[in-house]
Motif scaffolding. Sequence first.
Motif, mmCIF file in Angstrom:
data_model
loop_
_atom_site.group_PDB
_atom_site.id
_atom_site.type_symbol
_atom_site.label_atom_id
_atom_site.label_comp_id
_atom_site.label_asym_id
_atom_site.label_seq_id
_atom_site.Cartn_x
_atom_site.Cartn_y
_atom_site.Cartn_z
ATOM 1 N N GLY A 1 -1.781 1.767 -12.025
ATOM 2 C CA GLY A 1 -0.535 1.763 -12.778
ATOM 3 C C GLY A 1 -0.751 1.827 -14.277
ATOM 4 O O GLY A 1 -0.008 2.498 -15.002
ATOM 5 N N ILE A 2 -1.796 1.152 -14.770
ATOM 6 C CA ILE A 2 -2.067 1.144 -16.215
ATOM 7 C C ILE A 2 -2.805 2.389 -16.663
ATOM 8 O O ILE A 2 -2.550 2.928 -17.745
ATOM 9 N N TYR A 3 -3.703 2.881 -15.810
ATOM 10 C CA TYR A 3 -4.549 4.006 -16.206
ATOM 11 C C TYR A 3 -4.553 5.061 -15.092
ATOM 12 O O TYR A 3 -5.531 5.202 -14.359
ATOM 13 N N PRO A 4 -3.447 5.799 -14.935
ATOM 14 C CA PRO A 4 -3.344 6.768 -13.834
ATOM 15 C C PRO A 4 -4.435 7.837 -13.880
ATOM 16 O O PRO A 4 -4.909 8.284 -12.820
ATOM 17 N N ALA A 5 -4.856 8.231 -15.061
ATOM 18 C CA ALA A 5 -5.850 9.303 -15.168
ATOM 19 C C ALA A 5 -7.211 8.866 -14.624
ATOM 20 O O ALA A 5 -8.027 9.709 -14.240
ATOM 21 N N GLY A 6 -7.450 7.570 -14.610
ATOM 22 C CA GLY A 6 -8.741 7.086 -14.146
ATOM 23 C C GLY A 6 -8.796 6.793 -12.659
ATOM 24 O O GLY A 6 -9.792 6.283 -12.154
ATOM 25 N N THR A 7 -7.706 7.108 -11.958
ATOM 26 C CA THR A 7 -7.667 6.855 -10.517
ATOM 27 C C THR A 7 -8.665 7.750 -9.791
ATOM 28 O O THR A 7 -8.693 8.959 -9.990
ATOM 29 N N THR A 8 -9.477 7.159 -8.964
ATOM 30 C CA THR A 8 -10.486 7.908 -8.219
ATOM 31 C C THR A 8 -10.255 7.771 -6.719
ATOM 32 O O THR A 8 -9.469 6.933 -6.273
ATOM 33 N N GLY B 1 0.811 -1.219 0.000
ATOM 34 C CA GLY B 1 0.000 0.000 0.000
ATOM 35 C C GLY B 1 0.839 1.261 0.000
ATOM 36 O O GLY B 1 0.497 2.243 -0.674
ATOM 37 N N ILE B 2 1.942 1.248 0.738
ATOM 38 C CA ILE B 2 2.823 2.427 0.783
ATOM 39 C C ILE B 2 3.517 2.622 -0.555
ATOM 40 O O ILE B 2 3.615 3.753 -1.065
ATOM 41 N N LEU B 3 4.005 1.531 -1.160
ATOM 42 C CA LEU B 3 4.661 1.635 -2.469
ATOM 43 C C LEU B 3 3.696 2.167 -3.526
ATOM 44 O O LEU B 3 4.103 2.904 -4.439
ATOM 45 N N ALA B 4 2.419 1.804 -3.404
ATOM 46 C CA ALA B 4 1.434 2.207 -4.408
ATOM 47 C C ALA B 4 1.185 3.712 -4.418
ATOM 48 O O ALA B 4 0.649 4.235 -5.401
ATOM 49 N N ILE B 5 1.578 4.405 -3.358
ATOM 50 C CA ILE B 5 1.393 5.859 -3.330
ATOM 51 C C ILE B 5 2.206 6.520 -4.442
ATOM 52 O O ILE B 5 1.747 7.465 -5.103
ATOM 53 N N TRP B 6 3.415 5.999 -4.683
ATOM 54 C CA TRP B 6 4.295 6.599 -5.701
ATOM 55 C C TRP B 6 4.454 5.705 -6.939
ATOM 56 O O TRP B 6 4.503 6.214 -8.055
ATOM 57 N N TRP B 7 4.560 4.401 -6.737
ATOM 58 C CA TRP B 7 4.833 3.482 -7.865
ATOM 59 C C TRP B 7 3.831 2.323 -7.833
ATOM 60 O O TRP B 7 4.141 1.221 -7.344
ATOM 61 N N PRO B 8 2.634 2.522 -8.342
ATOM 62 C CA PRO B 8 1.605 1.469 -8.276
ATOM 63 C C PRO B 8 1.991 0.188 -8.999
ATOM 64 O O PRO B 8 1.658 -0.910 -8.536
ATOM 65 N N LEU B 9 2.682 0.289 -10.153
ATOM 66 C CA LEU B 9 3.071 -0.937 -10.856
ATOM 67 C C LEU B 9 4.132 -1.711 -10.087
ATOM 68 O O LEU B 9 4.122 -2.951 -10.065
ATOM 69 N N VAL B 10 5.075 -0.987 -9.473
ATOM 70 C CA VAL B 10 6.073 -1.648 -8.633
ATOM 71 C C VAL B 10 5.387 -2.338 -7.459
ATOM 72 O O VAL B 10 5.721 -3.470 -7.087
ATOM 73 N N ALA B 11 4.398 -1.648 -6.874
ATOM 74 C CA ALA B 11 3.636 -2.238 -5.772
ATOM 75 C C ALA B 11 2.902 -3.488 -6.231
ATOM 76 O O ALA B 11 2.820 -4.480 -5.497
ATOM 77 N N PHE B 12 2.372 -3.457 -7.456
ATOM 78 C CA PHE B 12 1.650 -4.622 -7.991
ATOM 79 C C PHE B 12 2.588 -5.817 -8.140
ATOM 80 O O PHE B 12 2.247 -6.936 -7.726
ATOM 81 N N VAL B 13 3.769 -5.604 -8.714
ATOM 82 C CA VAL B 13 4.726 -6.696 -8.922
ATOM 83 C C VAL B 13 5.185 -7.264 -7.578
ATOM 84 O O VAL B 13 5.241 -8.486 -7.380
ATOM 85 N N ALA C 1 -9.234 -9.806 -0.084
ATOM 86 C CA ALA C 1 -8.638 -8.490 0.167
ATOM 87 C C ALA C 1 -7.298 -8.353 -0.544
ATOM 88 O O ALA C 1 -6.973 -7.285 -1.087
ATOM 89 N N MET C 2 -6.513 -9.412 -0.572
ATOM 90 C CA MET C 2 -5.230 -9.384 -1.276
ATOM 91 C C MET C 2 -5.435 -9.144 -2.770
ATOM 92 O O MET C 2 -4.752 -8.312 -3.386
ATOM 93 N N VAL C 3 -6.390 -9.881 -3.350
ATOM 94 C CA VAL C 3 -6.643 -9.762 -4.792
ATOM 95 C C VAL C 3 -7.165 -8.363 -5.131
ATOM 96 O O VAL C 3 -6.732 -7.750 -6.118
ATOM 97 N N ILE C 4 -8.090 -7.837 -4.324
ATOM 98 C CA ILE C 4 -8.638 -6.502 -4.582
ATOM 99 C C ILE C 4 -7.551 -5.440 -4.475
ATOM 100 O O ILE C 4 -7.468 -4.527 -5.313
ATOM 101 N N LEU C 5 -6.699 -5.572 -3.461
ATOM 102 C CA LEU C 5 -5.609 -4.608 -3.294
ATOM 103 C C LEU C 5 -4.676 -4.623 -4.504
ATOM 104 O O LEU C 5 -4.279 -3.568 -5.018
ATOM 105 N N LEU C 6 -4.330 -5.819 -4.972
ATOM 106 C CA LEU C 6 -3.470 -5.928 -6.153
ATOM 107 C C LEU C 6 -4.155 -5.346 -7.387
ATOM 108 O O LEU C 6 -3.505 -4.692 -8.219
#
Length: 225
Positions: free
Chosen positions: A108-115, A7-19, A96-101
């Motif tokens: 990461g794929i669509y930053p403009a659509g982040t809500t 969750g912390i990594l996703a603040i700046w690098w969502p794709l890195v957080a996903f991997v 919860a793990m799957v939803i978070l990922l």
Amino acid sequence: SEFLVVGILAIWWPLVAFVYGIAVFVAYLAEFMGLQVFSRFFPKFESQNVCARFSAPKSDKVILVMAHYDSGCASPITHPQVVPWLRFLHMMVLGAMVILLATCLVEGIYPAGTTVWLIQLRWLCVLFLGSCSLGLFYAAARGEDIRGANSNASGVTALLQLAARFQREPLHNSTVQLIATGSHEVWMSGIRHYLSNHRPDKRKTYILNLESVGAGQLHYLKGEG
């Protein structure tokens, strides 16, 4: 608790957080299925399997009867009122793990659509997983070794009775192996070690596990003398 890092990594690098989250998720599933990923680095203590073999003159199959001789640990999550809910809770943890990922991947794929709700959903999952992690630590701290009368002294007693019976009356068409295994509470390491070393023929081997086979009315002494 590793998903807090995700969750912390996703603040700046969502794709890195996903991997990173995928790696954690796969490692968790592997551990849950008994494959040692991180647990191989935990402290190890010696344990022994106690084995007996009754060979038959005309053996066409092997019957492996086992019972673990180490008793388990009682904690708040092993309480009879809690146990029926553990499977449902575990499915919620996986969800919860799957939803978070998924939230990390979408951002990461669509930053403009982040809500805002996507971010809130992610941190809700992190909060839930963190609460489960704290609950497990609490349960481990409050745990104690159980006395083991029916888990699994009863199984070992039945195994010893079988040994005495086969000593008097061995089977003529089946080889019987009796195994009292150690380290049952540690990923069933005793039987895993035995099977990895002996590699029985799966087509001819039948395995019976004796566990919690106590019966009758429970009695205990309150005093004597």
